[in-house]
Design a protein around this motif. Structure first.
Motif, mmCIF file in Angstrom:
data_model
loop_
_atom_site.group_PDB
_atom_site.id
_atom_site.type_symbol
_atom_site.label_atom_id
_atom_site.label_comp_id
_atom_site.label_asym_id
_atom_site.label_seq_id
_atom_site.Cartn_x
_atom_site.Cartn_y
_atom_site.Cartn_z
ATOM 1 N N VAL A 156 56.265 -1.298 26.471
ATOM 2 C CA VAL A 156 55.764 -1.012 25.123
ATOM 3 C C VAL A 156 54.257 -0.766 25.197
ATOM 4 N N LEU A 157 53.803 0.318 24.553
ATOM 5 C CA LEU A 157 52.371 0.600 24.499
ATOM 6 C C LEU A 157 51.748 -0.277 23.419
ATOM 7 N N VAL A 158 50.850 -1.160 23.832
ATOM 8 C CA VAL A 158 50.311 -2.145 22.903
ATOM 9 C C VAL A 158 48.981 -1.719 22.291
ATOM 10 N N ARG A 159 48.321 -0.747 22.904
ATOM 11 C CA ARG A 159 47.074 -0.243 22.330
ATOM 12 C C ARG A 159 46.781 1.131 22.886
ATOM 13 N N LYS A 160 46.295 2.028 22.032
ATOM 14 C CA LYS A 160 45.986 3.395 22.446
ATOM 15 C C LYS A 160 44.644 3.820 21.863
ATOM 16 N N CYS A 161 44.019 4.789 22.529
ATOM 17 C CA CYS A 161 42.834 5.415 21.953
ATOM 18 C C CYS A 161 42.654 6.799 22.556
ATOM 19 N N LYS A 162 41.855 7.628 21.903
ATOM 20 C CA LYS A 162 41.578 8.986 22.362
ATOM 21 C C LYS A 162 40.079 9.226 22.260
ATOM 22 N N VAL A 163 39.493 9.827 23.312
ATOM 23 C CA VAL A 163 38.057 10.107 23.311
ATOM 24 C C VAL A 163 37.817 11.536 23.779
ATOM 25 N N LEU A 164 36.655 12.075 23.423
ATOM 26 C CA LEU A 164 36.227 13.386 23.893
ATOM 27 C C LEU A 164 35.426 13.203 25.179
ATOM 28 N N ASN A 165 35.801 13.937 26.208
ATOM 29 C CA ASN A 165 35.192 13.728 27.521
ATOM 30 C C ASN A 165 33.710 14.085 27.559
ATOM 31 N N ASN A 166 33.283 15.034 26.721
ATOM 32 C CA ASN A 166 31.874 15.436 26.779
ATOM 33 C C ASN A 166 30.928 14.354 26.258
ATOM 34 N N GLU A 167 31.486 13.271 25.760
ATOM 35 C CA GLU A 167 30.658 12.153 25.303
ATOM 36 C C GLU A 167 30.458 11.096 26.398
ATOM 37 N N TYR A 168 31.008 11.353 27.599
ATOM 38 C CA TYR A 168 30.943 10.380 28.691
ATOM 39 C C TYR A 168 30.515 11.073 29.987
ATOM 40 N N ARG A 169 29.906 10.310 30.869
ATOM 41 C CA ARG A 169 29.471 10.858 32.154
ATOM 42 C C ARG A 169 30.586 10.864 33.176
ATOM 43 N N ASP A 170 31.503 9.893 33.067
ATOM 44 C CA ASP A 170 32.560 9.771 34.068
ATOM 45 C C ASP A 170 33.705 8.955 33.488
ATOM 46 N N ILE A 171 34.798 8.872 34.244
ATOM 47 C CA ILE A 171 35.978 8.156 33.755
ATOM 48 C C ILE A 171 35.731 6.653 33.737
ATOM 49 N N GLU A 172 34.849 6.170 34.600
ATOM 50 C CA GLU A 172 34.552 4.744 34.603
ATOM 51 C C GLU A 172 34.009 4.286 33.248
ATOM 52 N N GLY A 173 33.137 5.108 32.664
ATOM 53 C CA GLY A 173 32.580 4.758 31.365
ATOM 54 C C GLY A 173 33.632 4.731 30.274
ATOM 55 N N VAL A 174 34.593 5.655 30.358
ATOM 56 C CA VAL A 174 35.684 5.692 29.381
ATOM 57 C C VAL A 174 36.523 4.421 29.478
ATOM 58 N N ILE A 175 36.890 4.052 30.709
ATOM 59 C CA ILE A 175 37.735 2.871 30.899
ATOM 60 C C ILE A 175 36.989 1.597 30.533
ATOM 61 N N ASP A 176 35.706 1.520 30.911
ATOM 62 C CA ASP A 176 34.889 0.345 30.551
ATOM 63 C C ASP A 176 34.924 0.099 29.050
#
Length: 332
Positions: free
Chosen positions: A40-60
């Motif tokens: 079961v997916l317990v939490r979701k979110c969506k972000v625009l990649n141009n607002e981040y430098r890398d995937i690490e920042g998104v996951i953090d």
């Protein structure tokens, strides 16, 4: 209680607390989710990649509110994956290094899937199959190969092959193949291209979200190309407009390439059209004359005419596929 029973009970309790990080990392946006041991997916979110430098920042940022950290991760990424662990993305200057992510986020295991490989895994779900919109024939046949094509920021392609009671998913970078002309207009445009350049355009260069403006300018060189949203809106309200003509050729191209994929993989089980663009342009993708470009070939016309075609309107499918892969391969 014996040591063996104690250890077994401990493992069972650990399994119940397992959390998996899922991600669909595209050229434009990233979707993330946490999945519990029950799938079961317990939490979701969506972000625009141009607002981040890398995937690490998104996951953090995504994990910051959580008290429990994930144990596993399955990331669907828009680009070629090397060894299931590393990807230099195609339409985004991000290098996704699975080993570095595993160490940074203290994961037990991480897998990277090509985003179309993940999309195809999603199509193996019976519930997803039941939600598909059939555009030609009554059903797909997953006892034979089925191809998936996904026009989004790029043009993803994959093949679902039945194997030993399950499936083998063949990831590809087929969207970067050189365009083959599929009607007189496309042949004229390619001839025009060669008068100005010394390299062939790829299918993705013209027939994807990132290429739609280039297609429009190739067709109407004296006009500035509208943005994709304006082009789609104009095409839907006025199919005879220049925008409508561009979207019409776009749709015909997608189906012509579907026919190529069916022949390439002997995918008599069917074609699934997925991605972010087709559901928004369903009136174009549902036109029988456009679908017929699948069998507008010189051979195998009758067999291609019999191939089932379905439209997937669920744009979360790569995330669903990542979950499917995790359940089948990492949590058993």
């Amino acid at each position: 209680m014996s040591y063996e029973l104690t250890a077994l009970k401990c493992l069972q309790e650990q399994a119940k607390s397992m959390i998996t990080l899922l991600a669909d990392i595209g050229g434009t946006k990233t979707q993330l989710a946490l999945m519990n041991h029950s799938g079961v997916l317990v939490r979701k979110c969506k972000v625009l990649n141009n607002e981040y430098r890398d995937i690490e920042g998104v996951i953090d940022e995504f994990l910051a509110p959580e008290t429990e950290t994930p144990h596993y991760a399955v990331l669907a990424v828009a680009g070629p994956v090397d060894g299931g662990i590393r990807c230099q993305m195609t339409n985004l200057p991000w290098l996704i290094d699975g080993e570095a992510l595993r160490d940074r986020f203290n994961l037990r295991s991480i897998v990277l899937l090509n985003d179309l490989q993940a999309t195809a895994w999603g199509m193996t779900s019976t519930s997803v199959q039941n939600q598909l919109t059939l555009l030609r024939r009554k059903r797909l046949n997953f006892d034979q190969p089925v191809v998936v094509i996904s026009p989004g920021t790029g043009l993803g392609q994959a093949c679902i092959v039945p194997h030993e009671g399950g499936y083998c998913i063949k990831a590809t970078e087929g969207g970067h193949k050189s365009i083959a002309p599929f009607n007189k207009l496309s042949a004229d445009l390619l001839h025009q291209h060669w008068q100005q350049h010394n390299f062939p355009p790829s299918w993705e260069n013209w027939f994807s979200g990132s290429g739609l403006g280039q297609l429009y300018q190739a067709m109407f060189p004296n006009e500035a190309a509208p943005n994709n949203q304006a082009m789609s809106d104009n095409a839907l309200s006025n199919p005879d407009s220049h925008c409508g003509q561009a979207i019409q050729l776009f749709t015909q191209a997608i189906y012509a390439e579907c026919g190529n994929l069916v022949l390439q993989y002997l995918a008599w089980g069917g074609v699934i059209v997925a991605g972010g663009i087709p559901p928004k342009l369903e009136s174009f993708f549902s036109l029988q004359g456009n679908i017929d470009y699948i069998h507008r070939k010189n051979e195998y016309v009758d067999r291609l005419r019999a191939v089932p075609v379905a439209l997937c309107k669920n744009t979360d499918i790569p995330l669903v596929g990542a979950a499917q892969y995790c359940i089948k391969h990492m949590m058993t």
